[in-house]
Write an enzyme that holds these catalytic residues in place. Structure first.
Site, mmCIF file in Angstrom:
data_model
loop_
_atom_site.group_PDB
_atom_site.id
_atom_site.type_symbol
_atom_site.label_atom_id
_atom_site.label_comp_id
_atom_site.label_asym_id
_atom_site.label_seq_id
_atom_site.Cartn_x
_atom_site.Cartn_y
_atom_site.Cartn_z
ATOM 1 N N THR B 135 0.831 -1.193 0.000
ATOM 2 C CA THR B 135 0.000 0.000 0.000
ATOM 3 C C THR B 135 0.860 1.235 0.000
ATOM 4 O O THR B 135 1.745 1.394 0.830
ATOM 5 C CB THR B 135 -0.978 0.064 1.187
ATOM 6 N N ASP B 137 -0.120 3.925 0.860
ATOM 7 C CA ASP B 137 -0.541 4.707 2.025
ATOM 8 C C ASP B 137 0.335 4.450 3.250
ATOM 9 O O ASP B 137 0.323 5.234 4.201
ATOM 10 C CB ASP B 137 -1.995 4.380 2.386
ATOM 11 N N MET B 180 -2.310 11.707 -2.886
ATOM 12 C CA MET B 180 -3.205 10.643 -2.432
ATOM 13 C C MET B 180 -2.920 10.276 -0.975
ATOM 14 O O MET B 180 -1.846 10.534 -0.446
ATOM 15 C CB MET B 180 -3.070 9.434 -3.346
ATOM 16 N N GLY B 181 -3.891 9.640 -0.357
ATOM 17 C CA GLY B 181 -3.797 9.271 1.055
ATOM 18 C C GLY B 181 -5.128 9.605 1.696
ATOM 19 O O GLY B 181 -5.370 10.735 2.083
ATOM 20 N N ARG B 182 -6.012 8.612 1.792
ATOM 21 C CA ARG B 182 -7.368 8.877 2.261
ATOM 22 C C ARG B 182 -7.358 9.269 3.729
ATOM 23 O O ARG B 182 -7.886 10.300 4.114
ATOM 24 C CB ARG B 182 -8.215 7.630 2.098
ATOM 25 N N LEU B 287 -1.108 9.156 -10.843
ATOM 26 C CA LEU B 287 0.303 9.151 -11.246
ATOM 27 C C LEU B 287 1.212 8.949 -10.045
ATOM 28 O O LEU B 287 2.300 8.400 -10.161
ATOM 29 C CB LEU B 287 0.671 10.459 -11.962
#
Lengths: 386, 386
Positions: B135, B137, B180-182, B287
């Site tokens: 992941t 993340d 990104m990174g919820r 990306l």
């Protein structure tokens, strides 16, 4: 006594504009004919404010690093000089005893360059003026292509390929990629290479061809239905049949150009709302002109050479020209440096040939015959298992 | 008779998930103990539909190319298996005589992995189940870090540095970069490295710290006023004091997670409207997990090793574990492979330590002590002239 030279950057930086700066500085040093190497801090703004940096003594190792440094190491601006500004420009050039002036930029900068050359000639100044071409948009006339384009095209092509593979590996949404290019679709066209590199579905929309949104959505629906995922690439400057931007920010920049943006999000929203499909919009924006890992080595070498050639030409007495790139593509790609009168490039614009677009959203082989050598040649080979 | 193995991908691909696949395939071949190497086409969807790809005979040169291939070469999905699905999964495993199953994914996938292992044990199946971590993340517990994170962090850091240099070379606008990174700010935190690499102003906002928008705008105004340009980096998951996303798309994905997005545009709009400054938002989006030129070589090597180790462990009889990465950082970075029980990693989440954020928008050195070795070590050295 040697000469004093001044270099300035105009407009948006490219990934290789600092390579041209490196070419200027190293050629000046090698010549043994240059006393002082000045750079205008923040382009025309620096010239108007007498704000010049003295690069004469920057150590060679730092100059060598310019080739790996994004953006402009001396700063740039979007200020377009008016007739009222030119006397102050000439004053600065005189005050620092500048004998050669190099303006590294696009259409607007070549216009400025041309006017400074004419004014200096009229006043009988000992000043040589040479334009150094730069624009990721590739829209300067009378040169095969522009330094900065090859890297922006490589960025567009490989980023699109990477997104196309992602979209087809997890085909839960249509991915829409927005790329820079206000009026010229050269960079966005390069993104169509993704289809060749990946066998994924890719539809590409350029600013030169008015887009009928209903037809666009119908084409998207059909392409997505094939089940392999879909990448849609759009130029930020895509317009509808009425000539208006699909997504209009309403913002106008210092050159009087409308600032585009949000086109991909607009298309993604339409896909969600009208086709009831999932969609997401990606907009790397300025990364398309600033990314060093995607730089084309051909572009990098040529960007250095236009800077070097500008200095060599000025030292040989030339003035009033822009350095151009002449290229042959068969049997192998080879380029060489040439010169075109500033008056002939100023304010002209080279548009993407409409006959290179097929069915409104596919890019013809003729474009890739032209652009592939500029993108660096060594393209990735992916493992395609599915 | 040798064993038959099955590998599947779950959730979003990373830039190096195919390296893990390469590790699985090459370790299986080297072992001499594997008859058939199967891969589920599109992850759990492929298992449920009996849609397996036979990779046994893929030529070695193509397998070797997996390391340079973005996204998932076998396909992935976001489907979270329910209790009703497991019997069909077991049926497929039995029908293809699978003796070892490898699920390469994040939290949700480790939960699936754990349930399959338990069910197989209950039914007395000869099945070894090993989780392969993945992941971008970096939010899996009980592993020093996750394969995919180092490359995403390198992408965030270098892209931010490139944008910071662009913003400071042409300081006409505040540039806002969305990453990104919820729920976890690990990747966005890496973007703060841009300040060290460039000396530009960088403010960074993570999902773990609620953002007061008035304070954010005041900080932005003050930082921009220094005149060196400004880069603001924001995680897509940044929330306000009420715990709601700053920009809420209202879309929910297949795992029941709200899809974030548009945070950078939201912040840019606030800068334009409330501070009367120019601003632009960039969102490279996918990306950040798909870009190959920014891959961390450390991440790439470790991603290969977790795949290889999973196969070696299963062949040695291990089951019910996820491969973990153990690391020491002094005097030099070194990592080795370990194992943690699937039950202990399933559905847990490692958040970014709040004490590593200073003043709400600066990232502490402690983070970089942790993350820099994972980003590949060889960071760029830019020519800073101004």
């Amino acid at each position: 006594m040697g000469m004093n030279i001044l270099v300035a950057h105009g407009g948006g930086p490219t990934a290789v504009i600092n390579c041209s700066l490196q070419g200027v500085v190293e050629a000046a040093r090698r010549s043994g004919q240059v006393d002082k190497i000045y750079a205008a801090r923040f382009g025309a703004e620096g010239i108007l404010k007498d704000d010049l940096m003295d690069l004469t003594s920057v150590i060679p190792a730092v100059v060598a690093r310019l080739g790996d440094t994004p953006a402009s190491a001396i700063g740039s601006c979007r200020r377009k000089l008016t007739d009222a500004d030119y006397p102050a420009v000439l004053e600065t050039l005189k005050r620092f005893n500048i004998n050669a002036f190099f303006y590294n930029g696009g259409n607007d900068s070549m216009d400025t360059c041309h006017k400074i050359d004419e004014l200096a000639k009229r006043e009988g100044l000992d000043l040589r003026v040479i334009g150094i071409p730069k624009t990721m948009d590739n829209d300067l006339v009378l040169t095969d292509h522009c330094p900065g384009f090859g890297s922006a095209a490589r960025y567009a092509a490989l980023s699109a390929a990477e997104l196309a593979l992602d979209a087809s590996a997890l085909p839960i949404h249509v991915v829409v990629l927005e790329l820079m290019g206000r009026n010229a679709g050269w960079v966005t066209a390069a993104s169509a290479l993704a289809a060749r590199l990946t066998n994924c579905e890719v539809l590409t929309y350029l600013p030169e061809l008015p887009v009928d949104e209903d037809k666009m959505l119908a084409d998207i629906e059909r392409a997505y239905a094939k089940g392999n995922g879909l990448l849609v690439t759009v130029s930020e400057g895509v317009c509808g049949p009425d000539g208006r931007l699909l997504a209009d920010t309403g913002i106008v920049d210092g050159f009087g150009h409308t600032v585009p943006g949000g086109t991909a999000q607009h298309v993604a929203d339409a896909i969600i709302q009208k086709l009831a499909l999932k969609a997401r919009a990606e907009k790397p924006g300025l990364l398309g002109r600033a990314s060093i890992p995607y730089v084309s080595q051909v572009d990098r070498r040529e960007a250095y050479d236009v800077g070097r050639t500008a200095v060599e030409a000025a030292l040989a007495g030339k003035s009033g020209y822009m350095v151009s790139i002449e290229a042959v593509r068969t049997p192998n790609y080879q380029s060489s440096m040439g010169f075109v009168p500033l008056a002939e490039v100023a304010n002209a614009e080279k548009k993407f040939p409409q006959e290179w677009v097929e069915g409104g959203n596919k890019i013809a082989d003729a474009f890739f015959d032209y652009a592939l050598p500029l993108m660096g040649g060594d393209l990735p080979q992916y493992a395609i298992l599915r």
